[in-house]
Design a protein around this motif. Structure first.
Motif, PDB file in Angstrom:
ATOM      1  N   ALA A 100       0.815  -1.215   0.000  1.00 42.67           N
ATOM      2  CA  ALA A 100       0.000   0.000   0.000  1.00 42.67           C
ATOM      3  C   ALA A 100       0.847   1.263   0.000  1.00 42.67           C
ATOM      4  N   ALA A 101       2.163   1.123   0.202  1.00 36.49           N
ATOM      5  CA  ALA A 101       3.017   2.316   0.305  1.00 36.49           C
ATOM      6  C   ALA A 101       3.171   2.983  -1.058  1.00 36.49           C
ATOM      7  N   CYS A 102       3.433   4.295  -1.034  1.00 36.28           N
ATOM      8  CA  CYS A 102       3.586   5.042  -2.283  1.00 36.28           C
ATOM      9  C   CYS A 102       4.852   4.631  -3.012  1.00 36.28           C
ATOM     10  N   ASN A 103       5.825   4.061  -2.299  1.00 38.47           N
ATOM     11  CA  ASN A 103       7.080   3.672  -2.950  1.00 38.47           C
ATOM     12  C   ASN A 103       7.112   2.191  -3.330  1.00 38.47           C
ATOM     13  N   ALA A 104       5.949   1.550  -3.346  1.00 37.64           N
ATOM     14  CA  ALA A 104       5.896   0.152  -3.796  1.00 37.64           C
ATOM     15  C   ALA A 104       5.874   0.115  -5.323  1.00 37.64           C
ATOM     16  N   MET A 105       6.425  -0.976  -5.890  1.00 43.46           N
ATOM     17  CA  MET A 105       6.431  -1.143  -7.348  1.00 43.46           C
ATOM     18  C   MET A 105       5.006  -1.346  -7.877  1.00 43.46           C
TER      19      MET A 105
END
Lengths: 426, 426
Positions: free
Chosen positions: A252-257
């Motif tokens: 769910a993170a914004c820096n996930a692929m």
């Protein structure tokens, strides 16, 4: 009091606090920590009331369990906050640091020094501990704060705000101002002459709403469409590790692929293995329209942020094609290449126009703490003022201090004097 | 082509140019200088046609003589521009400079490096030489430029743009794009997803118009309400020199003094002498409502920018009152104190919340060249991104380059690895 008056008072308080010595602001941080300790029961009581209401809302299916969980403060969490305030009090003062120091002419010197931005409007959702962390950063950096928390944490936030505000003295209490309603926010977003920066900490929808409704600069990111490009010369073990970590460590993170780009040479080999590894890790892999994996569902868009255990795979011909794909569909957040070819790595880092441009490392490293910035104010995909993970430096501007002895510009126009522009330091 | 397409092409060109080595952009600057030299007659012919029309407009009282004068290019002015392009080509590349360099963990390194902002919309009035200077800064800093000049200089700008654009190759020609109409500007101001910064170089009215009609960040200042405060412990000779230089060196400049604040101790002495000296220099001195100079006309407002040989005098009780006056009525541009009291100077420089905070120096030193910044992009009274006189650094942002060896965040979450966060340099 009108919100204009409120913001004006916060600006006045910020000017007072910013002019104080760093030791005064450090002392206030220590007092804030002690006040949290001294009012522990009052804070936890208020929080229990918020949590009780939230649990009722969850039972009535009016709130998600995740949101209710994020509300909870514990005595142990308070201990951590208290320790972090004492820790921040001991860090070097970020204000008044010399950025440039130059002799303009003999006897005439310019120093450019760091200074607070001024007044920040910070909108945060749910977690009441965010109020404490943000207030601490504000005091450390001499900025005035207009704070708006989530309504579900109203009681917790009110008590925390009271406790911290009382502990500020002799710093002015108006440095920390709590606002309560959505209407207050709407009104504050119009005050672009009094508020210097808005930091929305919450959902993409919140960030987008704020961006659409104000002329004040907004520090944040609405999208995080991050890519991993597996080059022809990728080390397969590194590719597996980075792809899985980038997608599954915290989907769910914004820096996930969100999109996996793979060099065409790997079709029938590493590309298929990566799909299988992702599927084994419960990731739903979609394919780009042209990608030769007929068994996969087609992605609805190449610019899609799943924010979940899902991603898109696309096949590209080389590093230039991967970069062109990212410039077209990405959000300029974080993109990583997996390659053993130094030429590809160099091309990637020279030319990719994203805030975070990685080689052989997971996209998940794009984070203020992991970057070594100390506290994280937010991650900016904007290009003005601050870009990428932003620490306390993002809350600063500079002032130019010139000291002379009666110097006039006329003396330089007539040729009587000449500029030397000698660097002294900074 | 739509303006969205135009801006998209400029962004693509900027990405190409920004990824080039600094030497490539330096070579382009040398070629631009040579092209100006080679097309000297064509440029001056176009300019003569613009000037002829302007003189006719002056005769018909449809244009001011000052505006017409600013239009003129001469062979000598071209020589200066050519020399400045060759000079800029020899300056160090501003791109790719390491700002921070840190080991995140063994084998995992972050470098934060300077990068172009992206696409700049620059609106300038009258002087066609501004086009050359701005284009040069854009090439030096790898930014794409959308340029809009004044309609009175349309022929000069068109030829200059053609000549410079042709000289760019192998850099992409779309790096420098000229737009022609007010409607184009209105449309470009809506493209906040494609244009990163607007720099209006011209009248306050232009800056205000741009600020009111865009969500794109604007680098500029609409107001320059600058103050000189003559303290109780002022040296009278320095006070005379600084007050006169600040007001009369160039009264129309944004860094000229508009309000003179004098300590009450000087009423009947230095205050009266300063009024007389200003009047002798043809400055119309107004008084603040409370100021004890009944013979002077009353100022219409304490926040007035005359931009002319006129100013307001107000009497204050001490440095705190002077600072409060400036915070209330000033524009945060440039303010100077005249004092021999180090305590007053320290209070002033610690607490005054303006971009330029001077001691014993004329307000007129607030200027990019005098500050030693090289070329001046503009003066910002905003607090975000850039403040005060802005040089080429104001056209830059940063990117974070992380290089690892297959590193995952999971290895740190499990405790298998630990962050070191060791500063390497920058």
């Amino acid at each position: 009091m009108s919100l204009r008056d409120l913001a004006t008072r916060t600006r006045g308080a910020a000017r007072q606090a910013g002019a104080q010595a760093g030791a005064e602001r450090s002392a206030a941080l220590h007092r804030m920590a002690e006040a949290l300790d001294g009012h522990r029961e009052r804070i936890l009581d208020a929080n229990r009331a918020d949590v009780r209401d939230a649990e009722a809302a969850v039972a009535a299916q009016a709130m998600s369990q995740a949101l209710a969980d994020r509300l909870k403060l514990s005595s142990k969490r308070l201990d951590q906050l208290i320790a972090s305030l004492h820790g921040l009090a001991k860090t070097p003062d970020p204000l008044g640091r010399t950025v440039h120091h130059i002799e303009l002419a003999p006897g005439l010197v310019r120093r450019e020094v760091t200074a607070p931005l001024g007044v920040l409007l910070i909108i945060f959702e749910s977690r009441p501990d965010a109020l404490v962390q943000i207030a601490a950063l504000g005091v450390r950096s001499g900025n005035g704060l207009l704070l708006k928390g989530g309504s579900e944490a109203a009681r917790s936030n009110t008590v925390l705000h009271e406790v911290l505000r009382e502990a500020l003295a002799p710093l002015p209490p108006d440095l920390l101002t709590l606002v309560h309603t959505r209407e207050d926010i709407a009104a504050l977003l119009q005050l672009d002459d009094l508020v210097d920066l808005v930091i929305p900490r919450g959902s993409d929808a919140l960030v987008r709403h704020v961006q659409a409704h104000t002329k004040i600069p907004v520090l944040g990111h609405a999208d995080g469409i991050c890519h991993v490009y597996v080059d022809a010369q990728a080390d397969p073990a590194k590719a597996h590790a980075i792809v899985l970590d980038s997608k599954t460590n915290y989907p769910a993170a914004c820096n996930a692929m969100e999109t996996l780009l793979v060099h065409r040479a790997h079709v029938g080999g590493l590309a298929d293995e990566l799909i299988q590894a992702l599927q084994t890790a419960d990731v739903l892999v979609h394919r780009a329209p042209e990608a030769p994996f007929p068994d996969l569902p087609e992605a609805s868009s190449l610019a899609h942020e799943y924010g979940d255990r899902a991603c898109t795979i696309a096949i590209v011909d080389d590093v230039a094609a991967a970069m062109a794909h990212i410039h077209r569909y990405g959000s300029g957040h974080t993109d990583t290449v997996v390659t053993e070819d130094p030429q590809v790595a160099a091309t990637w880092q020279a030319g990719l126009d994203s805030a975070c441009v990685f080689v052989n490392a997971s996209t998940r490293f794009a984070d203020g703490f992991r970057f070594g910035l100390g506290a994280e104010v937010g991650i900016s995909t904007g290009r003005i003022h601050a870009r990428g993970p932003v620490g306390v430096e993002g809350l600063l501007t500079t002032r130019h201090l010139v000291t002379g002895h009666g110097d006039t510009v006329a003396a330089f126009s007539t040729g009587e004097r000449t500029f030397t522009h000698l660097k002294i330091g900074g």
